[in-house]
Enzyme design. Structure first.
Site: not given
Ligand code: F6R
Length: 245
Positions: A67, A136, A138, A143
């Site tokens: 992303d 959450n 995701h 989301e």
């Molecule tokens: C990042 C992504 C997100 C993260 C998620 C966890 O490319 O796609 O889904 O993997 O938000 O983020 P952290 O590792 O910072 O807790």
């Protein structure tokens, strides 16, 4: 889902690096799906170390990141592209033309999503997809919602997700883009193998719901339960609420 619980977050980082290293040893042309976010950072550091000591050759590999924010250029200091340059790409011998990223700065974002799907298909699909998980539930920027887009798409970021990413933008929430581009759940589920990393107690509840809960678009990571080759690499804290039978 295969759940591997390790005693520390350092052990999770080493295990993640080992999964990628063995993939590259078995198939030097492997196509890797990569995640940004804090969780894989130590794993990426370990991959750089393995590369520096001659144990990991990235020269024939290709990568596709999950992303990217919309409305900013890849060279923007807050972009995921910059994040990956800092934490991985700058320290391994990936060829620049084999690094693939969604470009959030283009005028036609929908066309960009189509281009990305085409590029993944042209590379032969993703062999190993690395994922983190949002508190959450995701994955990527998919989301929680009543439904989820299948393919790479534009997404309006939730306030909580924007807050979680504010550090990339000097802790100024107003500077965090409101939109992003993300691989869809179908794009992710098409990967031949998936490794999801999660560490710390803040991830314990979403991990419990993803592993023990029903499949629901309200917890996007729960959809991984339908994939035949998923491994969760967790530290004790992230695994603390899982029901182990
Ligand atoms: C990042 C992504 C997100 C993260 C998620 C966890 O490319 O796609 O889904 O993997 O938000 O983020 P952290 O590792 O910072 O807790």
């Amino acid at each position: 889902m295969k759940v591997t619980v390790l005693s520390t977050s350092d052990a999770v980082a080493s295990a993640l690096a080992e999964r990628v290293a063995s993939t590259l040893r078995a198939g030097p042309h492997a196509v890797l799906g990569l995640a940004s976010g804090r969780t894989p950072v130590d794993g990426y550091a370990e991959m750089q170390r393995l590369h520096a000591s001659g144990q990991m050759d990235w020269s024939r590999a290709s990568t596709f990141n999950l992303d990217e924010f919309a409305g900013i250029h890849g060279r923007h200091p807050g972009s995921f592209r910059t994040f990956m340059e800092d934490h991985l790409f700058g320290g391994v011998n990936l060829r620049p033309e084999r690094i693939h990223f969604l470009d959030g700065a283009v005028t036609d974002l929908d066309e960009e999503c189509e281009r990305y799907e085409g590029a993944i298909a042209a590379a032969g699909g993703i062999d190993l997809q690395i994922l983190g998980i949002g508190s959450n539930g995701h994955i990527g920027f998919n989301e929680p919602g009543d439904d989820l887009p299948v393919r790479t798409h534009r997404v309006t970021l939730m306030e909580s997700t924007r807050r979680d990413n504010a550090a990339l933008f000097g802790h100024e929430l107003s500077k965090v883009p409101r939109e992003a581009l993300s691989m869809g759940i179908g794009t992710i589920l098409h990967a031949r193998r998936i490794v999801l990393v999660a560490t710390g107690g803040k991830k314990a509840e979403c991990i419990r719901q993803s592993v023990n809960g029903r499949i629901t678009t309200r917890v996007p990571a729960s959809l991984l339960q339908v994939h035949p080759e998923v491994e969760l690499l967790l530290d004790e804290e992230a695994a603390s609420l899982i029901r182990r039978t």
